[in-house]
Write an enzyme that holds these catalytic residues in place. Structure first.
Site, PDB file in Angstrom:
ATOM      1  N   GLY A 142       0.793  -1.217   0.000  1.00 16.34           N
ATOM      2  CA  GLY A 142       0.000   0.000   0.000  1.00 16.34           C
ATOM      3  C   GLY A 142       0.827   1.268   0.000  1.00 16.34           C
ATOM      4  CB  CYS A 143       4.352   2.005   0.611  1.00 13.27           C
ATOM      5  SG  CYS A 143       5.262   0.759  -0.326  1.00 13.27           S
ATOM      6  N   GLY A 144       2.759   2.181  -2.430  1.00  9.73           N
ATOM      7  CA  GLY A 144       2.946   2.662  -3.796  1.00  9.73           C
ATOM      8  C   GLY A 144       4.196   2.084  -4.420  1.00  9.73           C
ATOM      9  CG  LEU A 145       9.076   1.373  -3.655  1.00  9.84           C
ATOM     10  CD1 LEU A 145       9.504   2.104  -4.922  1.00  9.84           C
ATOM     11  CD2 LEU A 145      10.077   1.618  -2.544  1.00  9.84           C
TER      12      LEU A 145
END
Length: 271
Positions: A111-114
């Protein structure tokens, strides 16, 4: 239910022809879940034909980069269960450490995008560079695909099974593996060649399927300079094959084929 790892099975069916019903049977391909485990942890569960599973496990391990060579596997055991089978593999110490680090990275924050960006990059990562001065006359493509068709024993019975094979000029068909899954067939071929210490340089990888990017990546890792397929490639497969130096031939028929990348390996006849 005891599968006994049969790749094909005969089942009853009812044929309907012009409104007339008749009882009969048909040979069908079997597919079962195959769990691939390393050092006691399940890595993946694949639906596959229950045949040549040692080759499948080794080829999958190589193509996924879990091991670099067959000796990186300490042991392999196939255990049959009611619903499928499990291939238990144990890794050498150096590979075990790398595998544990890989699993920790896979289990990182979500869920952090990375993580999503990293996953996308992994899916379209560059293929291994392919080298080789192989030059083929056009008739060699037709000869190779004809040899492939004649060697498909399981598909001849069930009519629904993919194949991957290695073909070499002057030698013909070196090895063939079949599976309900096109990726599985190629992994099985890679494993069979690795077990036999056969190299793919100077050879063609033959496919009975379309060519997706994963098929290009697997063939490039095997070191094959040419892929020949019955069906068309995806656009991404063409771009990746071009970047890694692999000649991609597709839509191969008895008297025609299309070359999408690095046509210099196919000899021109006439003007």
């Amino acid at each position: 239910m005891n599968l006994h790892l049969h790749p094909i099975i005969r089942l009853p069916q009812t044929s309907v022809d012009k409104g007339m019903f008749s009882a009969g049977n048909r040979v069908l391909p079997e597919e079962v879940p195959v769990a691939l485990t390393y050092n006691g942890s399940t890595h993946a569960v694949m639906m596959a034909s229950p045949a040549d599973l040692e080759d499948f496990a080794l080829g999958f391990s190589l193509s996924e980069g879990i091991i670099a060579k067959p000796d990186d596997l300490l042991s392999m055991e196939i255990v049959e269960h009611d619903l499928g089978c499990e291939i238990r593999m144990w890794l050498q110490d150096v590979r075990s450490k790398a595998y544990r680090a890989r699993r920790r990275a896979m289990a990182g924050p979500v869920g952090c995008g990375l993580c999503g960006i990293e996953s996308l990059a992994e899916a379209v990562k560059p293929a291994s560079k392919v080298h080789g001065a192989l030059h083929l006359p056009p008739w060699a493509i037709a000869a190779a695909m004809s040899d492939l068709a004649r060697a498909q024993q399981l598909n001849r019975e069930a009519r629904a099974i993919h194949a991957a094979a290695l073909w070499r000029p002057e030698q013909g068909l070196i090895a063939i593996r079949e599976d309900v899954g096109r990726h599985n067939a190629l992994d099985k071929l890679a494993g069979a060649l690795a077990r036999a210490n056969e190299f793919c340089s100077g050879s063609l990888v033959l496919l009975t399927s379309r060519v997706s990017v994963e098929m290009v990546q697997k063939a490039a890792r095997m070191g094959a300079p040419v892929i020949v397929a019955i069906s068309a490639p995806t656009a991404l497969a063409v771009r990746v094959a071009d970047d890694c130096g692999l000649t991609l031939v597709a839509v191969a028929r008895e008297d025609s084929f299309e070359v999408f990348t690095h046509p210099e390996r196919i000899q021109r006849i006439g003007p």
